[in-house]
Write a protein that holds these residues in place. Structure first.
Motif, mmCIF file in Angstrom:
data_model
loop_
_atom_site.group_PDB
_atom_site.id
_atom_site.type_symbol
_atom_site.label_atom_id
_atom_site.label_comp_id
_atom_site.label_asym_id
_atom_site.label_seq_id
_atom_site.Cartn_x
_atom_site.Cartn_y
_atom_site.Cartn_z
ATOM 1 N N TRP A 1 -4.787 -9.610 1.915
ATOM 2 C CA TRP A 1 -4.423 -8.596 0.907
ATOM 3 C C TRP A 1 -5.617 -8.278 0.014
ATOM 4 C CZ3 TRP A 1 0.921 -10.962 -0.867
ATOM 5 C CH2 TRP A 1 1.911 -10.539 0.024
ATOM 6 N N MET B 1 -8.352 -6.127 1.387
ATOM 7 C CA MET B 1 -8.063 -4.696 1.336
ATOM 8 C C MET B 1 -8.084 -4.172 -0.104
ATOM 9 S SD MET B 1 -5.186 -4.390 4.286
ATOM 10 C CE MET B 1 -4.937 -2.636 4.121
ATOM 11 N N ARG C 1 -5.149 -5.052 14.861
ATOM 12 C CA ARG C 1 -5.220 -5.579 13.499
ATOM 13 C C ARG C 1 -6.482 -6.415 13.309
ATOM 14 N NH1 ARG C 1 -1.782 -7.033 9.226
ATOM 15 N NH2 ARG C 1 -1.094 -4.892 9.202
ATOM 16 N N LEU D 1 -8.654 1.468 5.667
ATOM 17 C CA LEU D 1 -7.503 0.831 5.002
ATOM 18 C C LEU D 1 -6.153 1.201 5.642
ATOM 19 C CD1 LEU D 1 -8.540 0.778 1.231
ATOM 20 C CD2 LEU D 1 -8.833 -0.979 2.958
ATOM 21 N N PRO D 2 -5.844 2.514 5.810
ATOM 22 C CA PRO D 2 -4.575 2.815 6.496
ATOM 23 C C PRO D 2 -4.567 2.343 7.948
ATOM 24 C CG PRO D 2 -5.819 4.832 6.030
ATOM 25 C CD PRO D 2 -6.496 3.726 5.288
ATOM 26 N N LYS E 1 -3.597 -1.284 7.724
ATOM 27 C CA LYS E 1 -2.202 -1.438 7.292
ATOM 28 C C LYS E 1 -1.218 -1.067 8.413
ATOM 29 C CE LYS E 1 1.523 -1.496 4.693
ATOM 30 N NZ LYS E 1 2.245 -2.757 4.641
ATOM 31 N N ALA F 1 4.375 -6.021 9.402
ATOM 32 C CA ALA F 1 4.527 -6.355 7.983
ATOM 33 C C ALA F 1 5.846 -7.082 7.749
ATOM 34 C CB ALA F 1 4.484 -5.082 7.153
ATOM 35 N N ARG G 1 7.267 -4.080 3.061
ATOM 36 C CA ARG G 1 7.863 -3.187 4.046
ATOM 37 C C ARG G 1 9.099 -2.523 3.450
ATOM 38 N NH1 ARG G 1 12.280 -5.566 6.238
ATOM 39 N NH2 ARG G 1 12.312 -4.461 8.210
#
Lengths: 76, 263
Positions: B70, B73, B133, B175-176, B179, B192, B196
């Motif tokens: 986390w 990011m 990921r 970043l997106p 995610k 997630a 979520r």
């Protein structure tokens, strides 16, 4: 020692690496702060104090503050 | 007027002298709070949280892996906002913020990768897979290194700041991708489970230690970032004073004898 099952080595390795890396980061940042502070004190001891600080000592009008502390390198 | 009053402290922080004074006051308190939160979080992670019904004890790696990921990011988000602030408002403190955050973000990203890898070996049977990921987080790590390398590679600090800010903003696209990588592609990494729609799917006995550890990591980042920003302000003062010393010497030396000769 806490019993962490058959994969305990992986868990300890993960926590160990975290402590090591975060510890190194903290040590680097603290040391860097000390080094820069010492350099600044040395320069000030040689009479190279900040303009605003010297102006304050002389009791002169400082004019706009905050643009004279080195963080402003825009040259605008 | 009320709105102006509420954003006044932000403007005050933009003044390096006021920033340094405020940081010196709050950093010790925040650092103390960080230590306390880590103590509580680690106690909960090792002594209160039960082993997971699938992962067993290795779930305890998640209490550092998830917050580190986390933070990896969030730290890039801080760099992106600072870079935007620097390019638009040209305020040096925005550049100071972007510069100070990069090494911290790199460390958190490395931690997310390493701890994930150490979890992957016993759980997936491999330290690494080129899954969307994992690969996108690895790219984030290289982005951090790239930002630091670019800044170090350009001698003119103002130009270095601007170039790094542009690179940081372009890099925001990662970043997106990170995610949503678990939704867009068929990945080995799980989707997630905390942030979520529909709420977390994790049992509170594991979720709470995770949230406490996440808060501890976030505060750690804030403390380190403030301290590193302070260091950068000091470094720039040193550079400015050195330049002034050189200018003063250059002005005095040739003028002294020349003036005497003229008189």
């Amino acid at each position: 020692m806490i019993a962490l099952g058959p994969h305990a080595a992986f868990i300890w390795a993960a926590y160990g690496t975290t402590i090591l890396l975060v510890g190194a980061l903290i040590a680097w940042i603290v040391r860097e702060g000390r080094v820069q502070r010492r350099l600044l004190e040395e320069l000030e001891a040689r009479g190279m104090g900040r303009r605003s600080a010297r102006a304050r000592e002389a009791g002169a009008d400082e004019g706009p503050r905050g643009r004279d502390d080195g963080a402003s390198q825009e040259g605008q | 007027m009320k709105a102006m009053a509420s954003i006044a402290p932000v403007y005050q922080l933009a003044n390096p002298t006021r920033f340094m004074a405020l940081a010196a006051r709050i950093v010790p308190w925040l650092a103390g709070l960080t230590v306390v939160l880590f103590a509580i979080g680690l106690y909960m992670a090792f002594f209160i949280a039960p082993p997971d019904y699938q992962q067993g004890e290795t779930v305890r790696i998640m209490y550092i892996h998830v917050p580190a990921a986390w933070l990896a990011m969030m730290c890039y988000g801080v760099i992106a906002i600072s870079s935007f602030g620097y390019l638009v408002f040209r305020h040096p403190m925005a550049d100071v913020s972007a510069k100070a955050a990069a090494p911290i973000g790199a460390v958190f990203t490395a931690l997310a990768l390493i701890t994930g890898s150490l979890w992957g070996k016993p759980m997936w049977g491999t330290y690494w897979v080129w899954d969307a990921r994992l690969t996108s987080v690895l790219i984030l790590f290289f982005l951090y290194l790239g930002l630091m390398a670019l800044r170090n590679g350009v001698e003119d600090e103002t130009l270095a700041g601007k170039l790094t800010a542009v690179m940081a903003l372009v890099g925001t696209v990662i970043l997106p991708i990170i995610k949503f990588s678990v939704d867009w592609w068929n990945t080995l990494h799980q989707p997630a489970s905390v942030m979520r729609i529909g709420g977390p799917t994790i049992h509170p006995s594991i979720l709470w230690p995770l949230l406490v550890m996440a808060l501890a990591f976030t505060l750690l980042f804030v403390v380190l970032h403030l301290k590193a920003m302070g260091n950068e302000v000091l470094r720039r003062r040193v550079v400015a004073l050195r330049m002034r010393a050189v200018q003063r010497a250059a002005n005095l030396e040739p003028q002294g004898p020349a003036r005497e000769a003229a008189e």
